[in-house]
Design a protein around this motif. Structure first.
Motif, PDB file in Angstrom:
ATOM      1  N   TRP B 101       0.840  -1.200   0.000  1.00 52.29           N
ATOM      2  CA  TRP B 101       0.000   0.000   0.000  1.00 52.29           C
ATOM      3  C   TRP B 101       0.881   1.258   0.000  1.00 52.29           C
ATOM      4  O   TRP B 101       0.734   2.146  -0.852  1.00 52.29           O
ATOM      5  CB  TRP B 101      -0.912  -0.047   1.227  1.00 52.29           C
ATOM      6  N   SER B 104       3.080   1.657  -3.170  1.00 52.14           N
ATOM      7  CA  SER B 104       2.256   2.051  -4.307  1.00 52.14           C
ATOM      8  C   SER B 104       1.811   3.506  -4.179  1.00 52.14           C
ATOM      9  O   SER B 104       1.793   4.258  -5.152  1.00 52.14           O
ATOM     10  CB  SER B 104       1.055   1.113  -4.377  1.00 52.14           C
ATOM     11  N   PHE B 105       1.486   3.942  -2.944  1.00 54.00           N
ATOM     12  CA  PHE B 105       1.052   5.321  -2.742  1.00 54.00           C
ATOM     13  C   PHE B 105       2.173   6.295  -3.080  1.00 54.00           C
ATOM     14  O   PHE B 105       1.960   7.307  -3.747  1.00 54.00           O
ATOM     15  CB  PHE B 105       0.593   5.511  -1.299  1.00 54.00           C
ATOM     16  N   ASN B 109       0.103   6.460  -7.006  1.00 59.11           N
ATOM     17  CA  ASN B 109      -1.278   6.006  -7.107  1.00 59.11           C
ATOM     18  C   ASN B 109      -2.130   6.669  -6.036  1.00 59.11           C
ATOM     19  O   ASN B 109      -1.600   7.187  -5.054  1.00 59.11           O
ATOM     20  CB  ASN B 109      -1.349   4.491  -6.952  1.00 59.11           C
ATOM     21  N   THR B 110      -3.435   6.631  -6.205  1.00 57.65           N
ATOM     22  CA  THR B 110      -4.291   7.155  -5.134  1.00 57.65           C
ATOM     23  C   THR B 110      -4.350   6.127  -4.013  1.00 57.65           C
ATOM     24  O   THR B 110      -3.960   4.972  -4.191  1.00 57.65           O
ATOM     25  CB  THR B 110      -5.718   7.400  -5.660  1.00 57.65           C
ATOM     26  N   HIS B 111      -4.860   6.582  -2.858  1.00 55.70           N
ATOM     27  CA  HIS B 111      -4.950   5.684  -1.708  1.00 55.70           C
ATOM     28  C   HIS B 111      -5.807   4.476  -2.021  1.00 55.70           C
ATOM     29  O   HIS B 111      -5.478   3.355  -1.641  1.00 55.70           O
ATOM     30  CB  HIS B 111      -5.539   6.432  -0.497  1.00 55.70           C
ATOM     31  N   LEU B 112      -6.912   4.684  -2.731  1.00 50.82           N
ATOM     32  CA  LEU B 112      -7.835   3.591  -2.997  1.00 50.82           C
ATOM     33  C   LEU B 112      -7.169   2.519  -3.860  1.00 50.82           C
ATOM     34  O   LEU B 112      -7.186   1.330  -3.517  1.00 50.82           O
ATOM     35  CB  LEU B 112      -9.099   4.129  -3.687  1.00 50.82           C
ATOM     36  N   VAL B 113      -6.540   2.957  -4.938  1.00 51.27           N
ATOM     37  CA  VAL B 113      -5.868   2.008  -5.824  1.00 51.27           C
ATOM     38  C   VAL B 113      -4.775   1.272  -5.062  1.00 51.27           C
ATOM     39  O   VAL B 113      -4.650   0.038  -5.129  1.00 51.27           O
ATOM     40  CB  VAL B 113      -5.287   2.753  -7.048  1.00 51.27           C
ATOM     41  N   SER B 114      -3.992   2.036  -4.270  1.00 54.13           N
ATOM     42  CA  SER B 114      -2.908   1.427  -3.507  1.00 54.13           C
ATOM     43  C   SER B 114      -3.451   0.385  -2.537  1.00 54.13           C
ATOM     44  O   SER B 114      -2.876  -0.701  -2.389  1.00 54.13           O
ATOM     45  CB  SER B 114      -2.155   2.496  -2.705  1.00 54.13           C
ATOM     46  N   ILE B 116      -6.172  -1.367  -2.788  1.00 51.24           N
ATOM     47  CA  ILE B 116      -6.619  -2.576  -3.489  1.00 51.24           C
ATOM     48  C   ILE B 116      -5.418  -3.433  -3.884  1.00 51.24           C
ATOM     49  O   ILE B 116      -5.403  -4.646  -3.658  1.00 51.24           O
ATOM     50  CB  ILE B 116      -7.458  -2.186  -4.732  1.00 51.24           C
ATOM     51  N   ILE B 117      -4.366  -2.775  -4.412  1.00 57.40           N
ATOM     52  CA  ILE B 117      -3.159  -3.530  -4.765  1.00 57.40           C
ATOM     53  C   ILE B 117      -2.586  -4.206  -3.519  1.00 57.40           C
ATOM     54  O   ILE B 117      -2.219  -5.388  -3.544  1.00 57.40           O
ATOM     55  CB  ILE B 117      -2.101  -2.594  -5.397  1.00 57.40           C
TER      56      ILE B 117
END
Lengths: 273, 353
Positions: B101, B104-105, B109-114, B116-117
């Protein structure tokens, strides 16, 4: 004997072909079947290491924290399969236990011990009723309600342990060695109390090494050896059984007289390997 | 004489912070056997939440403090439920989820995408570890040992220490307490409002805790579980509830401790949690498993530290060095440990041979 066993109505506790393994290697119970019917006192006899406590743990849901696992068979309480229930759920369902060695909360007062026993009971009124009943059974607890439980005598501690278990008004009370370490007079007293509790409508499963005491109040008994049930029957039948007399009641085998015979005593046979 | 009294009063004010911090430690230790190093993190969260409510959002200070205590205790309970008393595979999966998370952030990436990844990675790791356990034989216990959980709390502390400055910055900020520099004078003694309120709020919180611990159902359950885990469990006391309650209480007192530590001008910093290490001697002094001992130990440590600070220049002991007051606390702790190894009020452990 068969129809004597069947004559009571359907069992509230039944154990069916139970197999238990500790640490994924040690096989302790090898297919045990037994049951307790409504209103009965059932005794469970056996020597050290026979598997009595393990059987109790699988009935009361304490197996998991001892790294034990039911690998075969089932335990049912009130018709529900309870293999994977935790104690909290079983206590709510009406199964209460007195653990071996009393295990009272010695740092708490007598009153607080009883309250801790009633943890699962939500209604204040029910707690009060149960409290009255317990105090009726054990007047000594009322007179010492404010003292720290660790300062009670052995007999009083055992009474507290039983009282604590009764605070949930259970349908089935499971007792593990209630006579352990008590003077004969106190054993008598505990015996009478168990009988009274039973008369008030609670079924009892009594695990004992003191076979004389257990069979004197039980309706039926099971004998456990090496993780198997090797004998079962009505109490008076078991009391008459020669092997039981010899192995668990310490009488029998006429003709043995001198100390030398006693010293070299070997059990004639074992029921199971 | 005035100097001594003044020193003792200031010491009590300092010590009441220690008492609150140590109480958090002791409550969790008693219930779960874990020494919760994340306590300093709870302290930070609580202090910054109070700041956020009262300064950024402009709410009443006491209301902010109260809300901060509640929110912090909820966060503490969530941390306990999600990260402690878990199995190896769950902890590993959770750790990887957080790691992916954040990586990725920071890669845009946005928090939401991060998130989910991160979750996908976590699930993958979970099944990977489980597969390995089945393949090579698992450790028999399905729960991490106590020591593992203690290490996890250190990890949680580091995460919190990264998250808090990422929201509120690294700068020293003003808590914006309503007390300021107001004082009450009695003879030559000076009582600042801030210290009086610190003591008062601590006393209220401690009183509340002891009433709960003594008279409520959950309090009795907690004491019973502390005395005998298994017997309490067998009586139907839910250990999960006991654990969660302990963390909730610890979070609430940590928020209060953080807030009263952070009051004043430019006192609120993300390094404030270091006060926890000064509170350790208080815990050892009072006894690890005694809440009453925690409070008394905290106050004693506060008084010793403050009196050392007052009298060191007075008696020309400069050569002992700046900051000797903090060392003095440890010296006293050592002396007490020599006399009573289990602390002033701790339970003496008896091992049967």
């Amino acid at each position: 004997m068969e129809d004597a066993l069947e004559k009571k109505e359907k069992p509230i506790l039944s154990v069916d072909n139970l197999e238990v393994v500790y640490n994924e290697v040690i096989l302790v119970l090898r297919g045990i079947s037994m049951n307790v019917s409504e209103g009965e006192i059932v005794a469970l006899l056996g020597a050290n290491g026979a598997g009595k406590t393990t059987l109790l743990r699988s009935i009361t849901g304490l197996l998991e924290i001892h790294r034990g696992k039911i690998t075969k068979g089932s335990v049912s309480f009130l018709g529900e399969k309870t293999n994977r229930y935790d104690p909290s759920r079983l206590v709510r369902a009406g199964l209460s236990q007195v653990m071996e060695g009393r295990r009272i909360f010695a740092e708490l007062t007598v009153e607080e011990n009883l309250k801790a026993g009633a943890y699962t009971v939500a209604s204040r009124q029910k707690i009060a009723e149960a409290h009255d009943r317990v105090v009726g059974l054990f007047p000594v607890l009322a007179s010492r309600s404010r003292s720290t439980a660790g300062y009670l005598s052995g007999g009083e501690q055992q009474m507290l342990a039983i009282g604590r278990a009764l605070m949930t008004s259970p349908r089935l009370l499971v007792l593990d060695e209630p006579s352990l370490g008590l003077a004969p007079l106190l054993v008598q007293q505990i015996r009478d109390i168990i009988e009274t509790v039973n008369r008030q409508g609670t079924s009892v499963l009594l695990v004992e090494q003191n076979a004389t005491m257990a069979l004197s109040i039980a309706n039926r008994g099971y004998v456990l050896e090496n993780g198997r049930i090797v004998r079962d029957g009505l109490s008076h039948e078991l009391l008459q059984d020669d092997d039981i007399k010899e192995f668990y009641l310490g009488v029998g085998e006429a003709g043995r007289r001198s100390f030398r015979d006693v010293k070299t005593y070997r059990r004639r046979k074992r029921w199971s390997a | 004489m005035e100097q001594l009294l003044q020193g003792v009063f200031d010491g009590i004010a300092l010590g009441s912070r220690y008492s609150l911090i140590v109480l958090g430690f002791v409550v969790i230790y008693r219930a779960t056997g874990i020494i919760n190093f994340a306590q300093g993190g709870f302290l930070l969260i609580g202090a910054f939440l109070t700041y956020n409510f009262s300064q950024t959002w402009g709410w009443n200070f006491y209301l902010s403090l109260f809300l901060s205590m509640i929110v912090t205790s909820i966060i503490a309970i969530l941390i306990q439920l999600l990260l402690l008393h878990r199995s190896l595979k769950e902890i590993t999966a959770g750790g990887f989820c957080l790691l992916i998370w954040s990586v990725s952030f920071y890669n845009g990436n946005t928090h939401l995408v991060s998130l989910i990844i991160g979750l996908i990675a976590g699930v993958f790791i979970y099944f990977l570890v489980r597969g390995l356990e089945i393949r090579f034989g698992s450790s028999q216990s399905n729960e991490l040992p106590i020591f593992g959980s203690i290490i996890v709390t250190i990890g949680i502390l580091f995460v919190i220490k990264q998250v808090v400055p990422s929201i509120w910055g690294f700068a020293e900020i003003n808590m914006g307490d309503p007390w300021g520099f107001k004082i009450i004078k009695a003879g030559d003694l000076v009582f600042t409002h801030a210290k009086l309120w610190t003591i008062a709020l601590t006393a209220i919180a401690l009183l509340g805790f002891f009433l709960v611990n003594r008279y409520t159902k959950i309090g009795i359950a907690m004491r019973a579980a502390h005395f005998d885990h298994e017997a309490a469990f067998a009586q139907g006391i839910s250990l999960k509830v006991v654990f969660a309650t302990a963390f909730g209480i610890a979070g609430a007192v940590a928020a209060l401790a953080g807030t009263v530590t952070g009051v004043g001008i430019a006192q609120l910093t993300p390094n404030m949690d270091l006060i926890v290490f000064l509170a350790f001697p208080a815990m050892i002094l009072g006894g690890f498993d005694s809440p009453g001992g925690a409070v008394i130990g905290g106050v004693i440590v506060g008084i010793i530290q403050n009196l050392t600070k007052v009298y060191q220049p007075e008696w020309d002991l400069h050569w002992l060095g700046v900051g000797f007051d903090r060392v003095m606390v440890f010296i006293v702790m050592l002396v007490i440990l020599m006399i009573r190894p289990y602390g002033l009020f701790g339970t003496k452990e008896v091992h049967r041979v």
